[in-house]
Enzyme design. Sequence first.
Site, PDB file in Angstrom:
ATOM      1  N   ASP A  41       0.855  -1.194   0.000  1.00 37.67           N
ATOM      2  CA  ASP A  41       0.000   0.000   0.000  1.00 37.67           C
ATOM      3  C   ASP A  41       0.890   1.243   0.000  1.00 37.67           C
ATOM      4  O   ASP A  41       2.054   1.192  -0.434  1.00 37.67           O
ATOM      5  CB  ASP A  41      -0.947  -0.070   1.220  1.00 37.67           C
ATOM      6  CG  ASP A  41      -2.247   0.692   1.031  1.00 37.67           C
ATOM      7  OD1 ASP A  41      -2.186   1.935   0.985  1.00 37.67           O
ATOM      8  OD2 ASP A  41      -3.324   0.073   0.936  1.00 37.67           O
ATOM      9  N   ASP A  42       0.394   2.328   0.479  1.00 37.88           N
ATOM     10  CA  ASP A  42       1.090   3.627   0.424  1.00 37.88           C
ATOM     11  C   ASP A  42       2.481   3.562   1.085  1.00 37.88           C
ATOM     12  O   ASP A  42       2.762   2.654   1.862  1.00 37.88           O
ATOM     13  CB  ASP A  42       0.217   4.655   1.168  1.00 37.88           C
ATOM     14  CG  ASP A  42       0.449   6.075   0.680  1.00 37.88           C
ATOM     15  OD1 ASP A  42       1.422   6.301  -0.052  1.00 37.88           O
ATOM     16  OD2 ASP A  42      -0.352   6.959   1.050  1.00 37.88           O
ATOM     17  N   LYS A  51      -4.047  -0.769  -6.550  1.00 39.05           N
ATOM     18  CA  LYS A  51      -5.068  -0.054  -5.768  1.00 39.05           C
ATOM     19  C   LYS A  51      -4.852   1.426  -6.054  1.00 39.05           C
ATOM     20  O   LYS A  51      -3.782   1.967  -5.756  1.00 39.05           O
ATOM     21  CB  LYS A  51      -4.863  -0.359  -4.283  1.00 39.05           C
ATOM     22  CG  LYS A  51      -5.679   0.507  -3.325  1.00 39.05           C
ATOM     23  CD  LYS A  51      -5.482   0.026  -1.888  1.00 39.05           C
ATOM     24  CE  LYS A  51      -6.121   0.928  -0.856  1.00 39.05           C
ATOM     25  NZ  LYS A  51      -5.924   0.445   0.523  1.00 39.05           N
ATOM     26  N   ASP A 105      -5.957   4.993  -5.180  1.00 36.75           N
ATOM     27  CA  ASP A 105      -6.660   5.773  -4.167  1.00 36.75           C
ATOM     28  C   ASP A 105      -7.069   7.139  -4.742  1.00 36.75           C
ATOM     29  O   ASP A 105      -6.735   7.461  -5.896  1.00 36.75           O
ATOM     30  CB  ASP A 105      -5.732   5.931  -2.955  1.00 36.75           C
ATOM     31  CG  ASP A 105      -6.494   6.012  -1.654  1.00 36.75           C
ATOM     32  OD1 ASP A 105      -7.716   6.231  -1.695  1.00 36.75           O
ATOM     33  OD2 ASP A 105      -5.863   5.881  -0.589  1.00 36.75           O
ATOM     34  N   SER A 136     -10.974   3.637  -5.757  1.00 34.81           N
ATOM     35  CA  SER A 136     -11.355   4.109  -4.415  1.00 34.81           C
ATOM     36  C   SER A 136     -12.288   5.308  -4.414  1.00 34.81           C
ATOM     37  O   SER A 136     -12.614   5.817  -3.346  1.00 34.81           O
ATOM     38  CB  SER A 136     -10.106   4.479  -3.615  1.00 34.81           C
ATOM     39  OG  SER A 136      -9.376   3.347  -3.270  1.00 34.81           O
ATOM     40  N   ARG A 141     -13.342   0.402  -3.168  1.00 33.72           N
ATOM     41  CA  ARG A 141     -13.581   0.749  -1.778  1.00 33.72           C
ATOM     42  C   ARG A 141     -14.759   1.725  -1.729  1.00 33.72           C
ATOM     43  O   ARG A 141     -14.705   2.786  -2.322  1.00 33.72           O
ATOM     44  CB  ARG A 141     -12.329   1.407  -1.202  1.00 33.72           C
ATOM     45  CG  ARG A 141     -11.239   0.429  -0.760  1.00 33.72           C
ATOM     46  CD  ARG A 141     -11.561  -0.206   0.572  1.00 33.72           C
ATOM     47  NE  ARG A 141     -11.978   0.816   1.523  1.00 33.72           N
ATOM     48  CZ  ARG A 141     -11.143   1.667   2.114  1.00 33.72           C
ATOM     49  NH1 ARG A 141      -9.850   1.576   1.905  1.00 33.72           N
ATOM     50  NH2 ARG A 141     -11.592   2.584   2.943  1.00 33.72           N
ATOM     51  N   ASP A 147     -12.130   3.802   5.914  1.00 34.17           N
ATOM     52  CA  ASP A 147     -11.065   2.837   6.218  1.00 34.17           C
ATOM     53  C   ASP A 147     -11.413   1.997   7.435  1.00 34.17           C
ATOM     54  O   ASP A 147     -12.009   2.482   8.390  1.00 34.17           O
ATOM     55  CB  ASP A 147      -9.767   3.584   6.574  1.00 34.17           C
ATOM     56  CG  ASP A 147      -9.128   4.214   5.363  1.00 34.17           C
ATOM     57  OD1 ASP A 147      -9.738   4.209   4.284  1.00 34.17           O
ATOM     58  OD2 ASP A 147      -7.998   4.720   5.516  1.00 34.17           O
TER      59      ASP A 147
HETATM   60  C1  GLA Z   1      -6.497   5.828   2.323  1.00 30.15           C
HETATM   61  C2  GLA Z   1      -7.016   4.449   1.976  1.00 30.15           C
HETATM   62  C3  GLA Z   1      -6.314   3.406   2.827  1.00 30.15           C
HETATM   63  C4  GLA Z   1      -4.814   3.472   2.574  1.00 30.15           C
HETATM   64  C5  GLA Z   1      -4.319   4.892   2.854  1.00 30.15           C
HETATM   65  C6  GLA Z   1      -2.879   5.078   2.435  1.00 30.15           C
HETATM   66  O1  GLA Z   1      -6.818   6.205   3.624  1.00 30.15           O
HETATM   67  O2  GLA Z   1      -8.402   4.361   2.171  1.00 30.15           O
HETATM   68  O3  GLA Z   1      -6.791   2.103   2.536  1.00 30.15           O
HETATM   69  O4  GLA Z   1      -4.559   3.113   1.238  1.00 30.15           O
HETATM   70  O5  GLA Z   1      -5.082   5.877   2.162  1.00 30.15           O
HETATM   71  O6  GLA Z   1      -2.399   6.369   2.659  1.00 30.15           O
END
Ligand code: GLA
Length: 420
Positions: free
Chosen positions: A80-81, A156, A158, A192, A217, A221
């Site tokens: 992820d990030d 993914k 975002d 997202s 999504r 979160d």
């Molecule tokens: C958002 C997404 C999370 C994650 C963070 C990363 O909040 O909804 O799932 O990917 O960013 O910074």
Amino acid sequence: MLSISVLITICLKFWTVECLNNGLALTPPMGWMTWERFRCITDCELYPNDCISEKLIKRQADLMVSEGYLKAGYEYIVVDDCWMDKERDSDGRLKPAPKRFPNGIKALADYVHSKGLKFGIYENFGTYTCAGYPGMFEHVEIDVETFASWEVDYIKVDACYSYKTLSAMEEGYIHLGQLLNKTGRPIVYSCSWPAYFEPFGIQANYSVLAKACNLWRNWDDIDDSWGNVTNILKWFSKNQDRLNPYHGPGHWNDPDMLLLGNFGLSYDQSKAQMAIWAIMAAPLLMSTDLSTVEPRIKNILQNKEVIAINQDSLGMPGVLKMTVKKIDVWMKPILPIVEGSHTIAVGFLSNRIDGYPYKVDVRLSDLGLHHPRGYVLSNIFDTFEPNIYYSVDTLTVKVNPSGVVLLKLTPASEEIDVYY
Ligand code: GLA
């Protein structure tokens, strides 16, 4: 009822109209993702085992295989990030944080592939990622090319720091999806944008999403608590009539990651999240340190029957059918279909906190179960008196506070015996 092969044929026939044309995620994606457990930990001195780094990913990839998760069906490992450097290179290409990913992302993807797993990555549609790393804005082409050259299998995308209108988001994400398709590389596409509108009361257009993305999504979160799980479930059940028509093979609503193995859920709550995510046909994306998962939690994560309910090839979404005395009854039709009646997975999820395994009675006819020969019942996590249940019969279950009872009711045919 249409068989799955007929459904797929229909999808293929109207490919460009109704379905995202990458042929991926025909069952809900299963895998592992960094975010919920490992967040944006970038200080590898302070957190040597937890920081977002190639070491972490390789270690978890090894465990995915050695601990049996890959065999159980978990195949994607998604960073992820916070994997990036704060700046692009002189050609405008993304690059990973050099100290944490000294061998680059392609080498990491190769390692993941060598284990028989698939590799996923995170980017953001806007100017920055949510954690402040370079976003894709004005770099969509070059980033897609970069991801394909790294042999990424899942992305993914975002939506922090992005457009403010739904139509601009739709247009941009659709374009990005088309570019992904053009690479010729099969890349699961997770979007997202609904999560940036729905919490503010703006409804996303799920028909557009189902054509553009493999999963999306919808909502806030998930964090490491039971309260978070129940809030998410409340939103999904409240909106199920609106969401469910667009949920199925190739395109899934995503209530966010599994918390199992972490700090916030009890054993009962762990079973409950797994069971209800299975019934919802939600993506099963673990986010935990696989080296510290207790055996009994691992057994839940790898429970074959629960996974089979989630991965059922019809891909039908679960619904909250009713709530009896604060116990939610969730249902999902699955295969096999016997003489026209579906097998049904039923999850009784307790919202009670009054301290004891509460007894609840439900008649099969109230659940809409009318198969004339009755149903053979199996209890996925516990024992249950084996019997055939007819529509006039009452199921009696005892559900622990914030726990679950997960049943499977298979329509009886002349050939099926009750197994004592
Ligand atoms: C958002 C997404 C999370 C994650 C963070 C990363 O909040 O909804 O799932 O990917 O960013 O910074």
